[in-house]
Scaffold this motif. Structure first.
Motif, PDB file in Angstrom:
ATOM      1  N   ALA A  41      -4.289  12.524   0.157  1.00 16.13           N
ATOM      2  CA  ALA A  41      -3.178  11.520  -0.247  1.00 16.13           C
ATOM      3  C   ALA A  41      -3.576  10.638  -1.393  1.00 16.13           C
ATOM      4  O   ALA A  41      -4.855  10.046  -1.388  1.00 16.13           O
ATOM      5  CB  ALA A  41      -2.459  10.623   0.933  1.00 16.13           C
ATOM      6  N   ARG A  42      -2.908  10.039  -2.360  1.00 20.27           N
ATOM      7  CA  ARG A  42      -3.090   9.292  -3.397  1.00 20.27           C
ATOM      8  C   ARG A  42      -2.641   7.877  -2.948  1.00 20.27           C
ATOM      9  O   ARG A  42      -1.379   7.848  -2.690  1.00 20.27           O
ATOM     10  CB  ARG A  42      -2.484   9.739  -4.843  1.00 20.27           C
ATOM     11  CG  ARG A  42      -2.772   8.527  -5.992  1.00 20.27           C
ATOM     12  CD  ARG A  42      -2.221   9.126  -7.028  1.00 20.27           C
ATOM     13  NE  ARG A  42      -2.013   7.921  -8.159  1.00 20.27           N
ATOM     14  CZ  ARG A  42      -3.203   7.633  -8.913  1.00 20.27           C
ATOM     15  NH1 ARG A  42      -4.458   8.369  -9.000  1.00 20.27           N
ATOM     16  NH2 ARG A  42      -3.178   6.886  -9.828  1.00 20.27           N
ATOM     17  N   VAL A  43      -3.505   7.060  -3.034  1.00 24.83           N
ATOM     18  CA  VAL A  43      -2.794   5.862  -2.473  1.00 24.83           C
ATOM     19  C   VAL A  43      -2.965   4.588  -3.634  1.00 24.83           C
ATOM     20  O   VAL A  43      -4.040   4.722  -4.336  1.00 24.83           O
ATOM     21  CB  VAL A  43      -3.804   5.319  -1.264  1.00 24.83           C
ATOM     22  CG1 VAL A  43      -5.486   5.112  -1.685  1.00 24.83           C
ATOM     23  CG2 VAL A  43      -3.295   4.033  -0.718  1.00 24.83           C
ATOM     24  N   ARG A  87      -7.392   9.075  -4.843  1.00 24.53           N
ATOM     25  CA  ARG A  87      -6.959   9.781  -3.692  1.00 24.53           C
ATOM     26  C   ARG A  87      -7.970  10.130  -2.585  1.00 24.53           C
ATOM     27  O   ARG A  87      -9.314  10.170  -3.031  1.00 24.53           O
ATOM     28  CB  ARG A  87      -6.972  11.489  -4.472  1.00 24.53           C
ATOM     29  CG  ARG A  87      -6.323  12.623  -3.364  1.00 24.53           C
ATOM     30  CD  ARG A  87      -5.979  13.872  -4.250  1.00 24.53           C
ATOM     31  NE  ARG A  87      -4.730  13.467  -4.891  1.00 24.53           N
ATOM     32  CZ  ARG A  87      -3.277  13.599  -4.399  1.00 24.53           C
ATOM     33  NH1 ARG A  87      -3.549  14.081  -2.979  1.00 24.53           N
ATOM     34  NH2 ARG A  87      -2.189  13.491  -4.841  1.00 24.53           N
ATOM     35  N   VAL A  98      -4.872   7.102   7.321  1.00 21.89           N
ATOM     36  CA  VAL A  98      -3.732   8.009   7.461  1.00 21.89           C
ATOM     37  C   VAL A  98      -4.206   8.854   8.785  1.00 21.89           C
ATOM     38  O   VAL A  98      -5.385   9.488   8.531  1.00 21.89           O
ATOM     39  CB  VAL A  98      -3.392   8.709   6.502  1.00 21.89           C
ATOM     40  CG1 VAL A  98      -2.329  10.020   6.686  1.00 21.89           C
ATOM     41  CG2 VAL A  98      -2.848   8.217   5.190  1.00 21.89           C
ATOM     42  N   THR A 137       0.823  -1.206   0.081  1.00 23.17           N
ATOM     43  CA  THR A 137       0.000   0.028   0.063  1.00 23.17           C
ATOM     44  C   THR A 137       0.826   1.456  -0.137  1.00 23.17           C
ATOM     45  O   THR A 137       1.612   1.381   0.940  1.00 23.17           O
ATOM     46  CB  THR A 137      -0.928   0.039   1.346  1.00 23.17           C
ATOM     47  OG1 THR A 137      -1.701  -1.208   1.276  1.00 23.17           O
ATOM     48  CG2 THR A 137      -2.008   1.096   1.211  1.00 23.17           C
ATOM     49  N   ARG A 138       0.596   2.016  -1.011  1.00 21.17           N
ATOM     50  CA  ARG A 138       1.851   3.143  -1.151  1.00 21.17           C
ATOM     51  C   ARG A 138       0.879   4.453  -1.317  1.00 21.17           C
ATOM     52  O   ARG A 138      -0.023   4.775  -1.910  1.00 21.17           O
ATOM     53  CB  ARG A 138       2.307   3.294  -2.462  1.00 21.17           C
ATOM     54  CG  ARG A 138       3.680   2.090  -2.556  1.00 21.17           C
ATOM     55  CD  ARG A 138       4.121   1.934  -3.601  1.00 21.17           C
ATOM     56  NE  ARG A 138       3.292   0.923  -4.597  1.00 21.17           N
ATOM     57  CZ  ARG A 138       3.351   0.575  -5.775  1.00 21.17           C
ATOM     58  NH1 ARG A 138       4.680   1.051  -6.414  1.00 21.17           N
ATOM     59  NH2 ARG A 138       2.740  -0.243  -6.583  1.00 21.17           N
ATOM     60  N   PHE A 139       1.192   5.276  -0.162  1.00 18.05           N
ATOM     61  CA  PHE A 139       0.638   6.690  -0.017  1.00 18.05           C
ATOM     62  C   PHE A 139       1.339   7.704  -0.892  1.00 18.05           C
ATOM     63  O   PHE A 139       2.432   7.807  -0.055  1.00 18.05           O
ATOM     64  CB  PHE A 139       0.519   7.055   1.503  1.00 18.05           C
ATOM     65  CG  PHE A 139      -0.442   5.837   2.173  1.00 18.05           C
ATOM     66  CD1 PHE A 139      -1.724   6.158   2.355  1.00 18.05           C
ATOM     67  CD2 PHE A 139       0.188   4.942   2.877  1.00 18.05           C
ATOM     68  CE1 PHE A 139      -2.594   5.275   2.942  1.00 18.05           C
ATOM     69  CE2 PHE A 139      -0.501   3.983   3.328  1.00 18.05           C
ATOM     70  CZ  PHE A 139      -1.828   4.306   3.609  1.00 18.05           C
ATOM     71  N   TYR A 155       0.321   5.180   9.249  1.00 15.93           N
ATOM     72  CA  TYR A 155      -0.404   4.643   7.908  1.00 15.93           C
ATOM     73  C   TYR A 155      -0.900   3.552   8.258  1.00 15.93           C
ATOM     74  O   TYR A 155      -0.144   2.416   8.692  1.00 15.93           O
ATOM     75  CB  TYR A 155       0.690   4.872   7.043  1.00 15.93           C
ATOM     76  CG  TYR A 155       1.240   6.500   6.752  1.00 15.93           C
ATOM     77  CD1 TYR A 155       0.426   6.909   5.728  1.00 15.93           C
ATOM     78  CD2 TYR A 155       2.322   7.002   7.404  1.00 15.93           C
ATOM     79  CE1 TYR A 155       1.188   8.279   5.307  1.00 15.93           C
ATOM     80  CE2 TYR A 155       2.730   8.150   7.030  1.00 15.93           C
ATOM     81  CZ  TYR A 155       1.763   8.855   5.985  1.00 15.93           C
ATOM     82  OH  TYR A 155       2.238  10.070   5.987  1.00 15.93           O
ATOM     83  N   THR A 186       1.378  13.280  -1.065  1.00 25.75           N
ATOM     84  CA  THR A 186       0.455  13.816  -0.009  1.00 25.75           C
ATOM     85  C   THR A 186       0.394  15.475  -0.068  1.00 25.75           C
ATOM     86  O   THR A 186       1.597  15.912  -0.212  1.00 25.75           O
ATOM     87  CB  THR A 186       0.760  13.418   1.299  1.00 25.75           C
ATOM     88  OG1 THR A 186       0.772  12.037   1.572  1.00 25.75           O
ATOM     89  CG2 THR A 186      -0.196  14.146   2.519  1.00 25.75           C
ATOM     90  N   ASN A 207      -7.747   1.289   4.058  1.00 25.84           N
ATOM     91  CA  ASN A 207      -6.607   2.179   4.527  1.00 25.84           C
ATOM     92  C   ASN A 207      -6.925   3.525   5.188  1.00 25.84           C
ATOM     93  O   ASN A 207      -8.023   3.835   5.181  1.00 25.84           O
ATOM     94  CB  ASN A 207      -6.116   2.858   3.117  1.00 25.84           C
ATOM     95  CG  ASN A 207      -5.617   1.454   2.064  1.00 25.84           C
ATOM     96  OD1 ASN A 207      -5.079   0.587   2.794  1.00 25.84           O
ATOM     97  ND2 ASN A 207      -6.058   1.901   0.788  1.00 25.84           N
TER      98      ASN A 207
END
Length: 285
Positions: A265-267, A250, A188, A58-60, A150, A63, A186
């Motif tokens: 943030a785009r995930v 996002r 944050v 999982t990549r954030f 996260y 931001t 997800n």
């Protein structure tokens, strides 16, 4: 008189033998030899699977904040502009599908398969940083620490894929690819300076779509196999690898408990899995 009778009997016997010789002989019936039916992969099937997701990611990314103060925190590293949560865990579910083999025995096989599986992916990563960010906003302010968490999670994963393979009688190798969907979970959370109170908190909990591809091997068990509990030629075992990618989206990380403004943030969610499966194919051959 007796001589005539003997001559007549001899003539009749000779004629009967000659007539019998002219008649067609009756051949013995052929011996029936049963022919074993040739196995074919053609048919519908259903089954179960279990495996392991070994590279869930999982990549954030990217931001951003909607206030100058928030963007300044990103610029000096108090709030990460990007973060990654690596996941691994168990997966288990079921599948249904249909195969068509062009030539029985050995030959090309095409098919379609749909599956859905539970995934045990849910990990939290904590990042913190201390800097003299305070004086940038309020003259004379002391250095502050920001704690950021996260959470990357995937509750379930499903696919609808085509399969193309080649069968060597009961053994088949195949490639596969198609549509994928999953329930992402997800979150944050950015905490208040030098504290444990959430200042910004955002969550993405929905179904994301994308694609999956991979390959595998499958073997149809003989009827006398210990593992063929149906005692038919319609039980198969498979092992496969899949890579899934659920795309990117996002989501907002709004301020809470007095947190000023908002972040977003785009995930992106993707990963790799290996699993084994057992199928029952309708029809013996």
């Amino acid at each position: 008189m007796l001589k005539k009778l003997l001559l007549t009997s001899a003539a009749i016997a000779t004629s009967s033998a000659a007539l019998a010789a002219d008649l067609p002989r009756r051949a013995a019936p052929p011996v029936f030899t049963p022919v074993a039916p040739v196995f074919t992969w053609t048919g519908a099937y259903f089954g179960i699977n279990a495996g392991y997701v070994f590279d869930g990611d999982t990549r954030f990314d990217r931001t951003t904040g909607d206030l100058a103060n928030n963007n300044a925190a990103l610029a000096v590293g108090l709030r990460p502009t990007a973060a990654r949560v690596r996941n691994d865990g168990f997966t288990g579910g079921g599948q249904i599908g249909y195969n068509y083999q062009f030539t029985p025995g050995s030959g090309f096989v095409i098919g379609i398969e749909a599956d859905a599986a539970y995934t045990d992916l849910n990990r939290i990563r904590t990042l913190s940083n201390t800097t003299n960010f305070g004086p940038l906003v309020t003259p004379g302010a002391v250095a502050t620490t920001r704690v950021n968490t996260y959470q990357g999670g995937l509750d379930f994963l499903g696919t609808v894929r085509g399969r193309v393979g080649y069968a060597f009688d009961r053994f088949m190798v195949y490639g596969t690819g198609g549509f994928a969907y999953g329930g992402v979970n997800n979150r944050v959370t950015f905490f208040a300076p030098n504290g444990t109170i959430p200042f910004f908190n955002g969550r993405q909990n929905d179904i994301q779509t994308g694609y999956a591809y991979g390959g595998g091997i499958e073997y149809a068990l003989p009827t006398d196999s210990f593992f063929n509990f149906f005692r038919s030629s319609a039980v198969t075992l498979k092992a496969e690898y899949l890579h899934y990618n659920l795309g990117g989206d996002r989501f907002a990380i709004p301020g809470v408990n007095g947190g000023p403004g908002n972040y977003s943030a785009r995930v992106r969610n993707d990963g790799d899995l290996v699993r084994a499966g057992l199928n029952y194919k309708f029809g013996t051959f």
